[in-house]
Write a protein that holds these residues in place. Structure first.
Motif, PDB file in Angstrom:
ATOM      1  N   ASP A   1      43.849  27.960  47.643  1.00 26.63           N
ATOM      2  CA  ASP A   1      43.614  27.733  46.205  1.00 26.63           C
ATOM      3  C   ASP A   1      44.924  27.579  45.445  1.00 26.63           C
ATOM      4  O   ASP A   1      45.003  27.947  44.277  1.00 26.63           O
ATOM      5  CB  ASP A   1      42.871  28.947  45.619  1.00 26.63           C
ATOM      6  N   ILE A   2      45.947  27.050  46.104  1.00 30.59           N
ATOM      7  CA  ILE A   2      47.271  27.161  45.474  1.00 30.59           C
ATOM      8  C   ILE A   2      47.410  26.329  44.197  1.00 30.59           C
ATOM      9  O   ILE A   2      48.341  26.545  43.444  1.00 30.59           O
ATOM     10  CB  ILE A   2      48.426  26.856  46.456  1.00 30.59           C
ATOM     11  N   TYR A   3      46.475  25.401  43.963  1.00 38.10           N
ATOM     12  CA  TYR A   3      46.536  24.621  42.707  1.00 38.10           C
ATOM     13  C   TYR A   3      45.563  25.183  41.661  1.00 38.10           C
ATOM     14  O   TYR A   3      45.168  24.474  40.738  1.00 38.10           O
ATOM     15  CB  TYR A   3      46.215  23.150  42.986  1.00 38.10           C
TER      16      TYR A   3
ATOM     17  N   SER B   1      54.649  28.113  44.492  1.00 40.92           N
ATOM     18  CA  SER B   1      55.315  26.808  44.604  1.00 40.92           C
ATOM     19  C   SER B   1      54.911  25.826  43.514  1.00 40.92           C
ATOM     20  O   SER B   1      55.762  25.218  42.876  1.00 40.92           O
ATOM     21  CB  SER B   1      55.013  26.178  45.965  1.00 40.92           C
ATOM     22  N   LYS B   2      53.624  25.642  43.328  1.00 40.22           N
ATOM     23  CA  LYS B   2      53.161  24.582  42.432  1.00 40.22           C
ATOM     24  C   LYS B   2      53.013  25.106  41.011  1.00 40.22           C
ATOM     25  O   LYS B   2      53.507  24.508  40.059  1.00 40.22           O
ATOM     26  CB  LYS B   2      51.825  24.008  42.924  1.00 40.22           C
ATOM     27  N   THR B   3      52.345  26.250  40.863  1.00 39.72           N
ATOM     28  CA  THR B   3      52.060  26.781  39.518  1.00 39.72           C
ATOM     29  C   THR B   3      53.340  27.038  38.734  1.00 39.72           C
ATOM     30  O   THR B   3      53.410  26.754  37.543  1.00 39.72           O
ATOM     31  CB  THR B   3      51.268  28.101  39.638  1.00 39.72           C
TER      32      THR B   3
ATOM     33  N   PHE C   1      48.233  17.473  41.272  1.00 45.80           N
ATOM     34  CA  PHE C   1      48.977  16.356  40.663  1.00 45.80           C
ATOM     35  C   PHE C   1      48.981  15.145  41.581  1.00 45.80           C
ATOM     36  O   PHE C   1      50.018  14.533  41.805  1.00 45.80           O
ATOM     37  CB  PHE C   1      50.388  16.774  40.227  1.00 45.80           C
ATOM     38  N   TYR C   2      47.785  14.860  42.100  1.00 40.99           N
ATOM     39  CA  TYR C   2      47.638  13.745  43.032  1.00 40.99           C
ATOM     40  C   TYR C   2      46.482  12.833  42.622  1.00 40.99           C
ATOM     41  O   TYR C   2      45.483  13.295  42.073  1.00 40.99           O
ATOM     42  CB  TYR C   2      47.338  14.257  44.442  1.00 40.99           C
ATOM     43  N   VAL C   3      46.660  11.560  42.950  1.00 42.18           N
ATOM     44  CA  VAL C   3      45.569  10.587  42.845  1.00 42.18           C
ATOM     45  C   VAL C   3      45.489   9.914  44.206  1.00 42.18           C
ATOM     46  O   VAL C   3      46.513   9.637  44.827  1.00 42.18           O
ATOM     47  CB  VAL C   3      45.854   9.577  41.708  1.00 42.18           C
TER      48      VAL C   3
HETATM   49  C1  LIG Z   1      47.018  22.343  49.824  1.00 42.19           C
HETATM   50  C2  LIG Z   1      48.348  22.966  50.094  1.00 42.19           C
HETATM   51  N1  LIG Z   1      48.381  24.157  50.707  1.00 42.19           N
HETATM   52  C3  LIG Z   1      49.544  24.771  50.980  1.00 42.19           C
HETATM   53  C4  LIG Z   1      50.755  24.183  50.646  1.00 42.19           C
HETATM   54  C5  LIG Z   1      52.028  24.897  50.982  1.00 42.19           C
HETATM   55  O1  LIG Z   1      52.612  25.448  49.857  1.00 42.19           O
HETATM   56  P1  LIG Z   1      53.873  26.411  49.933  1.00 42.19           P
HETATM   57  O2  LIG Z   1      54.994  25.678  49.284  1.00 42.19           O
HETATM   58  O3  LIG Z   1      53.474  27.623  49.156  1.00 42.19           O
HETATM   59  O4  LIG Z   1      54.145  26.710  51.350  1.00 42.19           O
HETATM   60  C6  LIG Z   1      50.771  22.929  50.029  1.00 42.19           C
HETATM   61  C7  LIG Z   1      52.048  22.267  49.718  1.00 42.19           C
HETATM   62  O5  LIG Z   1      52.127  21.095  49.452  1.00 42.19           O
HETATM   63  C8  LIG Z   1      49.528  22.315  49.730  1.00 42.19           C
HETATM   64  O6  LIG Z   1      49.477  21.147  49.108  1.00 42.19           O
END
Ligand SMILES: Cc1ncc(COP(=O)(O)O)c(C=O)c1O
Length: 398
Positions: A204-206, A237-239, A323-325
């Motif tokens: 759920d990283i996004y 990473s993303k947030t 942030f993808y299409v």
């Molecule tokens: C769906 C997904 N899961 C996990 C990760 C890995 O993230 P992290 O930078 O926290 O290792 C990414 C990175 O692009 C991702 O897009």
């Protein structure tokens, strides 16, 4: 004879990095390149994060730390979970590691023996297949083409789960940007309840990058009885614009968090103190940067979607997060660009990069060779130019 372990013959470098590296080389050679390739958020965390780092450096003990993660970090993440609607988790349910990728690898090691099956939707984040391959697990791929909005249906899930030790779910999704609604999550959760022998990993990283008021929803909220089997994976990473800081989390049943801690004790030992301080500051400090970035990404999504949907033949379901299409560009296959034949997504992306200096990742890197991924976190000023070149490229196809 000296040989590597057999698993190394199954390990591959990331297909996304191959495109990013080619774009970097062209840039270094003086070409005007616009990168829509790598999935980096392209912003920095606020000054409070750097202040916390300076403070931590001044006080650094230089010692080993907890294999699970410092209490302050576990508590900060627990609050972050609560803010996202996931209540009832304690320190014993949480473990930290070197980014979500490391957490996913640890979870796969903890849950999958060679020959076990892990099921997930296609398109998928490239690393899922690669991790399963390295560990000798079988990937059960569940095709979710553009015609079904790149989303898994309950019937598909129901048919896929018998015999699957793990179901891996990614919401919002990389590479499609699709987000499951509350009703869709509830319908999938109803199916998951019927398959008690399957672990559920939610990447759920996004989860803080959701647009249009759709909101982030998860299986545990929909069906609390799934809590014993659901494992949440998250990351800074993303947030927080901190991909290089390498901080990831799992939250789930105590036995799972303990398994990750045991693997940590044999792999990494601990996150460094300075990184921990940065992570705590990011999670507990002002949240205006992530919120602003999310609003900016939504506006950029609108720009990209309008551009790709203006191209005859291109099909693109409306992404509502990340942030993808991920447009289906198969209408270009069999055509030529200035005499150069385009048979597939890889040809398309190579020709686009060479002719227009625009780097995208071929969909085959994500299991869907009919599409390509546009990551739209480039500087705002570059976006219209990149999209103009993308449209021109299509217009020049014969
Ligand atoms: C769906 C997904 N899961 C996990 C990760 C890995 O993230 P992290 O930078 O926290 O290792 C990414 C990175 O692009 C991702 O897009």
């Amino acid at each position: 004879m000296l040989t590597l372990a057999a698993r190394m013959s199954r390990a591959k470098p990331s297909a996304i990095m191959i495109v990013a590296d080619k774009a970097k080389q062209l840039k270094a050679a003086g070409r005007d390149i616009i990168s829509f390739s790598i999935g980096v958020p392209n912003f920095l965390p606020g000054p409070h994060v750097y202040d916390a780092v300076r403070d931590a450096l001044a006080k650094d003990s230089g010692q080993y730390g907890s294999n699970r993660g410092a209490d302050a970090l576990l508590d900060a993440f627990q609050k972050h979970l609560e803010e996202g609607g996931l209540t009832g988790y304690t320190r014993a349910n949480i473990a930290t590691g070197i980014g979500a990728k490391h957490m996913l690898y640890n979870l796969a090691e903890a849950l999958l023996d060679p020959g076990d099956t892990i099921a997930f939707a296609v398109p998928y984040w490239t690393t899922y297949v690669d991790i399963a391959d390295i560990l000798g697990a079988k990937s059960r791929l569940l095709p979710c083409p553009a015609s079904q909005n790149y989303k898994l249906t309950p019937a598909q899930l129901d048919a896929a789960l018998p015999g699957a030790k793990v179901f891996l779910f990614n919401n919002p999704c990389n590479p499609t940007g699709m987000v499951y609604t509350q009703e869709e999550i509830a319908a999938l959760a109803d199916v998951l309840v019927k398959h008690p022998d399957t672990w559920i990993i939610c990447d759920d990283i996004y989860n803080r990058m959701v647009f249009d008021g759709v909101g982030y929803h998860n299986f545990v909220q929909a069906r609390p009885e799934l809590r014993d089997r659901v494992i949440h994976v998250d990351s800074l990473s993303k947030t927080y614009g901190m991909p290089g800081w390498r901080v990831g989390f799992v939250a789930g049943p105590e036995a799972i968090a303990s398994a990750v801690v045991t693997l940590n004790s044999n792999h990494i030992t601990n996150l460094p103190e300075v990184i921990t301080a940065a992570a705590v500051a990011a999670l507990t400090g002002p949240q205006d940067i992530p919120r602003q970035r999310c609003a900016e990404f939504q506006a950029k999504r609108d720009q990209v979607l309008a551009a790709v949907n203006s191209i005859p033949g291109v099909i693109c379901p409306r992404p509502q997060g990340a942030f993808y299409v991920f447009p289906n560009i198969s209408c270009a296959f069999g055509k030529s660009h200035l005499g150069r034949k385009i048979a597939n997504d890889v040809d398309f992306c190579n020709a686009l990069l060479d002719a227009k200096g625009v780097a995208c990742v071929p969909g085959s890197a994500f299991g869907d060779p009919n599409a390509l991924r546009i990551s739209y976190t480039c500087p705002t000023a570059q976006l219209p130019e990149g999209l103009k070149r993308f449209r021109e490229f299509f217009a020049e196809l014969t």
